[in-house]
Design an enzyme around this catalytic site. Sequence first.
Site, mmCIF file in Angstrom:
data_model
loop_
_atom_site.group_PDB
_atom_site.id
_atom_site.type_symbol
_atom_site.label_atom_id
_atom_site.label_comp_id
_atom_site.label_asym_id
_atom_site.label_seq_id
_atom_site.Cartn_x
_atom_site.Cartn_y
_atom_site.Cartn_z
ATOM 1 N N THR A 62 0.972 -1.412 -0.043
ATOM 2 C CA THR A 62 0.083 0.088 -0.078
ATOM 3 C C THR A 62 0.901 1.259 -0.107
ATOM 4 O O THR A 62 2.185 1.286 0.269
ATOM 5 C CB THR A 62 -0.837 0.079 1.331
ATOM 6 O OG1 THR A 62 -0.013 0.292 2.433
ATOM 7 C CG2 THR A 62 -1.687 -1.244 1.442
ATOM 8 N N ASP A 63 0.246 2.406 -0.376
ATOM 9 C CA ASP A 63 1.036 3.575 -0.115
ATOM 10 C C ASP A 63 0.640 4.206 1.385
ATOM 11 O O ASP A 63 -0.107 3.207 2.349
ATOM 12 C CB ASP A 63 0.597 4.640 -0.957
ATOM 13 C CG ASP A 63 1.544 5.815 -0.969
ATOM 14 O OD1 ASP A 63 2.466 5.986 -0.056
ATOM 15 O OD2 ASP A 63 1.364 6.560 -2.107
ATOM 16 N N TRP A 64 1.074 4.912 1.857
ATOM 17 C CA TRP A 64 1.372 5.437 3.295
ATOM 18 C C TRP A 64 0.009 5.631 3.957
ATOM 19 O O TRP A 64 -0.966 6.237 3.649
ATOM 20 C CB TRP A 64 1.801 6.915 3.432
ATOM 21 C CG TRP A 64 2.192 7.404 4.488
ATOM 22 C CD1 TRP A 64 1.553 8.226 5.612
ATOM 23 C CD2 TRP A 64 3.505 7.322 5.526
ATOM 24 N NE1 TRP A 64 2.167 8.551 6.679
ATOM 25 C CE2 TRP A 64 3.447 8.078 6.641
ATOM 26 C CE3 TRP A 64 4.708 6.677 5.152
ATOM 27 C CZ2 TRP A 64 4.522 8.023 7.502
ATOM 28 C CZ3 TRP A 64 5.924 6.646 6.124
ATOM 29 C CH2 TRP A 64 5.754 7.407 7.215
ATOM 30 N N ASP A 122 -2.612 3.960 3.768
ATOM 31 C CA ASP A 122 -3.847 4.089 2.879
ATOM 32 C C ASP A 122 -4.910 3.014 3.085
ATOM 33 O O ASP A 122 -6.048 3.095 2.681
ATOM 34 C CB ASP A 122 -3.561 3.890 1.566
ATOM 35 C CG ASP A 122 -3.037 5.456 0.925
ATOM 36 O OD1 ASP A 122 -3.823 6.069 1.207
ATOM 37 O OD2 ASP A 122 -2.013 5.574 0.126
#
Length: 772
Positions: A309-311, A313
């Site tokens: 995932t991104d930060w 998310d």
Amino acid sequence: MNSIAMKVASIALVAGTLAACQTGKQPKAIAADPEVEAKVESVLKGMTLKEKAGQMVQISILQLQDATGEALDPAKLDVVIGQYKVGSILNVMNDAAHSREHTANMVKQIQEKSMDALGIPCIYGLDMIHGASYLTDGSFYPQEINLAATFNPDYARMMGEAMAYETRAAQVPWVFSPVMDLGRDPRWPRQWESWGEDPYLQAVMAKAETEAIQGPDPNHIDLDHAAVSIKHFMGYGVPLSGKDRTPAYIAENDLREKFFAPFLACFRAGALTAMVNSASINGVPTHANKTLLTGWVKEQLGWDGMLVTDWADIDNLYTRDHVAADKREAVALGINAGIDMIMDPYDPECVNVIVDLAESGEIPMSRIDDAVRRVLRLKVRLGLFDNPVWEKDYPEFACERFAKESYAAAVESEVLLKNEDGILPLKGTERILVTGPNANSLRTLNGGWSYRWQGDADNFVPEYNTILEALQARFPGKVAYEPGVVYEGADWQNEDASGIISAARAAYKADVIICCVGENSYCETPGNMDDLNLSANQKDLVKALAATGKPVVLVLNEGRPRIIGDIEPLAKAVVDVMLPSNYGGDALAALLSGDENFSGKLPFTYSKHINALHTYDYKVSEHREVMEGSYNYDAVMDVQWPFGHGLSYTDFSYSDLKLESAGSFKAGDVLKVSVKVTNTGSRAGKEAVLLYSSDLVASLIPDVKRLRAFEKIELQPGESKTVSFEVPASDLAFVGADGKWRLEKGDFRLSCGGLGVMVSCTETKIWETPNR
Ligand code: BGC
């Protein structure tokens, strides 16, 4: 790999390819290696559910640092790795770059703990965005947007190799690079992080960097290479609002044809991990989009890599997007959609949530095992089980060669947009006033992701030259400096314009003014803004300088094309240096003085009007002045400068555009085209030769033109070269209304350097596979 294993692997690959052909499915993106798979299975077999869940979570180093922010806190390490069994760490201590040595020492402690507690190595990842941008003593290259402007994939390769080598030298095996979000909306604050607006250019450059970072064999990454995380999968760069991490609405056919293109090229080139788009497409947060994550990537490509995932998310699925009621629902939604590792930077408790969801059956055990296999496979492919840390010399760390490459890339990336009356190159006799908020700043030359997330080069590397310092060194005794406007305080948009009058006064004493404007550094959401126009202060500065009657050379140092339609006529020359990094000032001084020649071309459209933000591959009806009776294919958009624009101190003429293959073709054919390019000027120069195609009639409104091939050549005065391109006819296909790739019968025009040649497709072909 031993030779028997190699044979087994290659038989597996061939067998896989044949089976794929027979079933009409695509071959696997990365061929499975039996030894790698056997190791993965043997580790997986011995793991508890909690250990499995731990492998699926990634925590920020900020949660592990002690009160000084400079060292690890053993108690915290024990909680995160010992108790929660977390399998991955990211980010930098104190939110700032550290030396190679400091980073390596920290990773060694983490690996010791991880091997002791779990018997499984941790995987550490860093945002190395334009070189080793999170090491204080590493090498920086110009940002990707600049490398795109070189139209030379060798620079993407060079940066990738140096980045991987130096990152490995710091005991880190994983970079969150390259970025390949199509920058098709200049309002978006991350345009500079990728390779511009065109899918083909983006794909060529991103693939070159991916291959350079990972090396030749994705199953066995050696100690000079690292794993990539291609990002941000996908459609991130075109939020409707122009603001970061806000919803995008993308037609299904554009998604497949354009936005997927660079990712597809990189998946097929063996990219080992991908990071997911933080925002949403057509109402579906990408982290919950099973069709894209599991369908398009894992199933359709047979890709066995890992999706991170991104930060935070997963949290965003409930806190921001409201597609889940709470953390439990969000975690289940994301993992069931295809997420393998959750970047949950602040809270290892996520591990227990995964355990709970697996025990209740809300996430099937088969999905957990699949995700963990992907994480373990990555660690095996990186050799981390054998070498959680490694003893190896890295004699080329921060070497002269990397510095030279960075300088050369900067030279080839700075774009001369206008040069009235041949004011450039400077004669060397002029008294020069250097002014503007970007004149004396390494922070602005580097942009974001430089020593700190938001960019902070001035506080880290004083030894490099700003534009001012480089000009002072090149023209000793000739340069005066008055900033006029300065950036102030923490907010990148904050300016103090009280020096405009002093700058204008100084201009009277000069023969030429070099006015360096643009943007201060920023990154991601903090880079959002409400007006794409260059700031009013900076425009006022340019107006005040121009009012003196002295010639103005406008230098744009910015991450996105800020609109300058009203002040551009006040400048005799305009150079867009974008974000050329630590050697960008030296490169500019060499270009302005004529020691070097310009050869950069815009990898995006530079818009002129705030309500007319276009890309070069627009539909003909978007043209501002509709021709009477019909729309004009040859019309030129009313933009400041088009995609591909860039001047040189020499002139190039194009002739003899010829079709070397037959005038009619079928989908399996290769179109061969050649064109003669001559340097008709008086000095040597490099030219990026760009070949476009136009589909004249199609069942969906065709783009006015599309870039299909390019090559950068160098010519001495008077010299000619014939450039030959080979374009697979299938590259002219598009994705139709039914989501299928199709090449339709009919005429196409190939164009290059203002010349055109017609070719004709004699049969319609429709692909039954999702990708060509
Ligand atoms: C960014 C990513 C980055 C990640 C980890 C996010 O905020 O969107 O590009 O890789 O943080 O630092």
